[in-house]
Design an enzyme around this catalytic site. Structure first.
Site, PDB file in Angstrom:
ATOM      1  N   HIS A   1       0.745  -1.549   0.161  1.00 45.70           N
ATOM      2  CA  HIS A   1      -0.236   0.027  -0.185  1.00 45.70           C
ATOM      3  C   HIS A   1       0.482   0.941   0.520  1.00 45.70           C
ATOM      4  O   HIS A   1       2.100   1.605   0.188  1.00 45.70           O
ATOM      5  CB  HIS A   1      -0.952   0.392   1.040  1.00 45.70           C
ATOM      6  CG  HIS A   1      -0.121   0.083   2.657  1.00 45.70           C
ATOM      7  ND1 HIS A   1       0.093   2.030   3.385  1.00 45.70           N
ATOM      8  CD2 HIS A   1       0.370  -0.791   3.204  1.00 45.70           C
ATOM      9  CE1 HIS A   1       0.157   1.307   4.140  1.00 45.70           C
ATOM     10  NE2 HIS A   1       1.028  -0.645   4.554  1.00 45.70           N
TER      11      HIS A   1
ATOM     12  N   CYS B   1       2.691  -4.881   7.012  1.00 41.60           N
ATOM     13  CA  CYS B   1       2.377  -4.828   5.518  1.00 41.60           C
ATOM     14  C   CYS B   1       3.287  -3.569   4.827  1.00 41.60           C
ATOM     15  O   CYS B   1       4.319  -3.955   5.815  1.00 41.60           O
ATOM     16  CB  CYS B   1       1.127  -3.680   5.604  1.00 41.60           C
ATOM     17  SG  CYS B   1      -0.542  -4.934   5.598  1.00 41.60           S
TER      18      CYS B   1
END
Length: 536
Positions: free
Chosen positions: A436, A455
């Protein structure tokens, strides 16, 4: 918990499989009683009667039964898939990830075992310091070994040589020098018959020999900087001479003279070394670089051996579009059929919320995403903040959408302050790991970039979106920019899913032939070294 599966969807042990459908039964292997708790890879040993009972109950084919008897005899009935803390070993996690990928890609469930799968899923997910029930552990070890042989034969129409199998599931600790000697002076004429053929493995093996030669010369050639903290163009002195000498020995420059001047050649060599160690390549030798250059040859040899151990589970290089993330390198590499397309700086999980090592397929680009806050962050960070400040959610552009398990369900709305930035890239997995964007751009300027909750943050998300959607002409640069600045999520399916390989290498040779080293940020090298090497 460390899930080891590196760069591919096939496990390297399959080189021993062949396309024939029959093979003579393996010659019986005698029990190796030299393996004891003091030198074993795992401290857990099974009672030999358990295997007899297991085989009587399961009634596998004669060949599978022979393979299992030989396998455990060669290990002196040491557990194959669990370490002394009752955790799955790196080899077990590699095999299971491969196994899961096979089912995902083929839909083949011919050797699916519901009970074993449920048990393994639980063991993979749990991160516990408590030893599982001993009976359950022993039963799982036997079932996983049986499953290992069945899978290799069924999925790849071959049968493993039990002698070669031991190369992939180590039996006992050895002195690093002994292991090194066995790698460098092997009796077989054809090394590809017993060693992996992945190009990276061969390159690292050559570097291993070079470090071995350096070690045998008996001098560490350390750099003693004294009071100096930085060396740069124009400096002179003994430490500069030591620096030039070390750069020559490690292959970063080609001048063997012990010059005590920091010349333009020194600047070029320092930049090369800084690149190899993941430091900013500015040509100035600071204490960070000197620390890396002063790591002993013995330590570097062990680091190379640990990473070669990982590479035993690596196939030949992937073809077509694919993405490789190397966590300790803090970089992502995108490839197509013709080679590397681009590199990208990334931020990975910090210690305690480390990024999981696994592989999957990237299927979706999500523009202007919501961030569905994980329960652990809600519990540990957001709820305390809400108690201190009732307006916390509104200030952070967040909203509560319900409750689950006694916790509020929180999400952050799309926008520039969203923790996921303006776009995310999904490869659905049970670890809830994805790529992301991020509003925290300053972190990408740092050399060490372990800051996330697990992440992977991308320095150039627009480049990634454009590359993934390049075969969908209506997704122009303007359309992508527009989609990234909406008030609602926009999901786009990638036309052809792109394999993603999240790996953990602290030593490797790149495509330009440079040997790289990185810090063991999660302690995975340390854990493997403790299992691999006997300490005098």
């Amino acid at each position: 918990m460390y899930r080891l599966n590196i760069l591919g969807i096939l496990i390297w042990f399959l080189y021993a499989c062949n396309n024939g459908e029959s093979q003579t039964t393996a010659v019986a292997t005698q029990r190796d009683t030299t393996i004891v708790a003091a030198n074993s890879y795992s401290d857990i040993f099974l009672d030999s009667s358990l295997l007899s009972t297991f085989l009587a109950q399961r009634n596998p084919t004669d060949s599978i039964g022979s393979l299992m008897r030989n396998f455990y005899n060669s290990r002196n009935f040491q557990a194959a898939w669990f370490n002394e803390r009752g955790k799955l070993t790196n080899q077990a996690l590699s095999f299971w990830n491969l196994h899961e990928q096979h089912f995902k890609l083929t839909g083949d469930s011919a050797i699916y075992s519901q009970s074993l799968h449920a048990r393994m899923d639980r063991l993979v997910e749990e991160d516990t310091t408590l030893l599982p029930d001993r009976n359950l552990l022993e039963q799982t070890d036997l079932e996983l070994t049986e499953h290992f042989f069945h899978f290799a034969r069924y999925a790849y129409a071959g049968k493993l040589d039990p002698g070669k199998l031991q190369w992939y599931i180590p039996r006992k600790q050895v002195d690093a020098v002994r292991l090194l000697d066995s790698l460098l002076v092997h009796q077989g004429a054809n090394l590809d018959d017993w060693e992996p053929v992945n190009p990276m493995y061969g390159k690292v093996r050559r570097e291993l020999k070079r470090y071995y030669d350096l070690q045998r010369k008996g001098s560490e050639d350390s750099i003693l900087p004294g009071r100096n903290k930085v060396f740069q163009l124009g400096d002179t002195g003994l430490a500069v001479a030591q620096l030039n000498r070390k750069l020559f020995l490690l292959g970063d420059c080609h001048d063997s003279s012990k010059v005590d001047f920091y010349t333009a050649n020194t600047v070029a060599a320092v930049k090369r070394a800084q690149q190899r160690f993941g430091l900013t390549a500015n040509g100035v030798a600071d204490m960070r670089l000197i620390k890396e250059l002063n790591v002993s040859y013995r330590k570097r040899i062990e680091q190379l051996l640990v990473n070669m151990e990982r590479m035993r589970w690596v196939p030949r290089e992937a073809k077509g579009d694919h993405i490789i993330v190397n966590i300790p390198e803090f970089r992502l590499h995108a490839y197509n059929d013709t080679g590397k397309v681009f590199d990208m700086r990334i931020v990975v999980g910090k210690s305690g919320t480390s990024t999981v090592v696994f592989n999957d397929e990237l299927k979706y680009v999500v523009f202007s995403p919501y961030w569905n806050v994980p329960a652990s962050i809600v519990r540990n960070e957001i709820m305390p903040a809400m108690r201190r400040n009732p307006g916390y959610l509104a200030r952070k552009n967040m909203e509560q959408t319900g409750t689950s398990g006694g916790l509020p369900v929180i999400r952050q709305k799309p926008g520039g302050s969203n923790s996921l930035g303006l776009v995310k890239f999904l490869f659905p997995n049970s670890y809830n790991i994805y790529f992301h964007d991020t509003p925290s751009k300053s972190l990408f300027s740092q050399d060490k970039r372990a800051f996330s909750h697990g992440c992977i943050r991308l320095a150039e998300p627009v480049k990634m979106a454009q590359w993934l959607l390049r075969d969908q002409p209506h997704w122009t640069a303007e359309k992508i920019n527009e989609a990234m600045h909406q008030s609602k999520e926009k999901w786009v399916t990638v036309k052809q899913p792109v394999p993603v390989f999240i790996s953990y290498f602290t030593a490797w040779v790149d495509r330009e032939g440079l040997l790289h080293f990185r810090d063991d940020i999660y302690g995975h090298d340390k854990e493997m070294a403790e299992q691999m090497f006997a300490r005098k």
